[in-house]
Design a protein around this motif. Structure first.
Motif, PDB file in Angstrom:
ATOM      1  N   LYS A 116     -42.087 -45.756 -14.358  1.00 24.02           N
ATOM      2  CA  LYS A 116     -40.819 -46.147 -13.743  1.00 24.02           C
ATOM      3  C   LYS A 116     -40.222 -47.340 -14.471  1.00 24.02           C
ATOM      4  N   LYS A 124     -39.484 -35.083 -10.084  1.00 19.21           N
ATOM      5  CA  LYS A 124     -39.388 -36.523 -10.351  1.00 19.21           C
ATOM      6  C   LYS A 124     -40.758 -37.180 -10.263  1.00 19.21           C
ATOM      7  N   ASN A 167     -42.262 -39.638 -13.029  1.00 16.94           N
ATOM      8  CA  ASN A 167     -42.756 -40.986 -12.767  1.00 16.94           C
ATOM      9  C   ASN A 167     -44.194 -41.154 -13.245  1.00 16.94           C
TER      10      ASN A 167
END
Length: 286
Positions: free
Chosen positions: A93, A84, A88
């Motif tokens: 985001k 993740k 990001n």
């Protein structure tokens, strides 16, 4: 080799290589572009043009560069699937723009989004007041998604406590006047059934541009000649009408007889049929 022929061959090779590499990158490369994917797409297009037109240089060097870009892009996509943090970093985001009907001005500035641009995006979704928005978020792809407040959400059968039947994907069983056997077999039907249904509608197979069968076995057709109107299937409506007639007949028989035992039987049958109609009504009114 004439220069025009060399450019034509280079372009053909570039198109083939670009098509193959795009297939390798997958559908995401042409649907939802992250920042890196956007850069990759521009660069790959530029390299393909270089391979096609720069006759002064070795064409295979452009193919090597294309391959390296694709390999790097695949590597980053693989890392994104595993981490993740990498997602990001590469994609960014999501940013909340509206919460509880209030615009978050700091987040608008962060995304360099003006008020006019925000309102324009809301209007595209038929929302004209920010107070009607419970939650709005800008995705990493730049798309803005929103959730309306409860009182502004569209009314659905669930809100009314109405049960509706599930809907499956319609199957295209006729295309350009040709019967599609595989979709027919998928829904458990055959050519004989299709021929009978076409006769009911009064149309010939060769006149059908598109024929679809819904999850309830009803055939809908679109003809090559748009001036001809085809009647809509009425089997479900006819069945519902017949059931209601039977229920009314049972009630009438119960009222007409003087025998208490027979009267009770008719009333019980009428109540049972009423329950059946209530259960299957969602299937018949779609």
């Amino acid at each position: 080799m004439p220069q025009w022929l060399e450019v034509a061959l280079r372009t053909l090779i570039a198109v083939i290589v670009l098509f193959v590499l795009t297939k390798v990158l997958g559908k995401r490369q042409v649907s939802q572009l992250s920042l890196f994917e956007y850069i990759t797409g521009i660069t790959i297009g530029s390299l393909a043009a270089y391979v096609s037109l720069d006759v002064e240089a070795n064409w295979y060097l452009g193919i090597v560069s294309l391959t390296v870009w694709v390999v790097v892009s695949l590597g980053i996509e693989f890392l994104q699937l595993k981490s993740k943090a990498v997602r990001n970093f590469a994609d960014g985001k999501a940013t909340v723009l509206i919460k509880d009907g209030k615009i978050l001005e700091d987040n608008l500035k962060k995304e360099r989004l003006t008020t006019d641009e925000l309102l324009q995006q809301l209007r595209k979704r038929n929302v004209f007041k920010t107070a009607d928005v419970e939650f709005a978020i800008m995705e990493p792809s730049g798309e803005i998604n929103l959730l309306l407040t409860k009182e502004n959400q569209p009314l659905t059968p669930k809100h009314l406590g109405i049960k509706v039947a599930p809907e499956q994907e319609p199957q295209a069983v006729i295309m350009d006047g040709q019967i599609m056997d595989e979709p027919l077999a998928t829904i458990g039907l055959n050519r004989e059934w299709l021929t009978v249904e076409l006769k009911k509608l009064g149309v010939a197979l060769e006149n059908v541009f598109l024929g679809q069968v819904d999850s309830y076995g009803q055939l809908y057709v679109d003809l090559f000649d748009d001036q001809i109107k085809v009647p809509q299937p009425q089997q479900k409506a006819a069945l519902l009408a017949n059931l209601k007639k039977c229920e009314a007949d049972l009630e009438m028989f119960g009222l007409a007889t003087d025998d208490d035992k027979v009267k009770t039987m008719y009333e019980n049958c009428s109540q049972m049929l009423m329950g059946v109609i209530k259960e299957i009504r969602p299937l018949l009114i779609r």
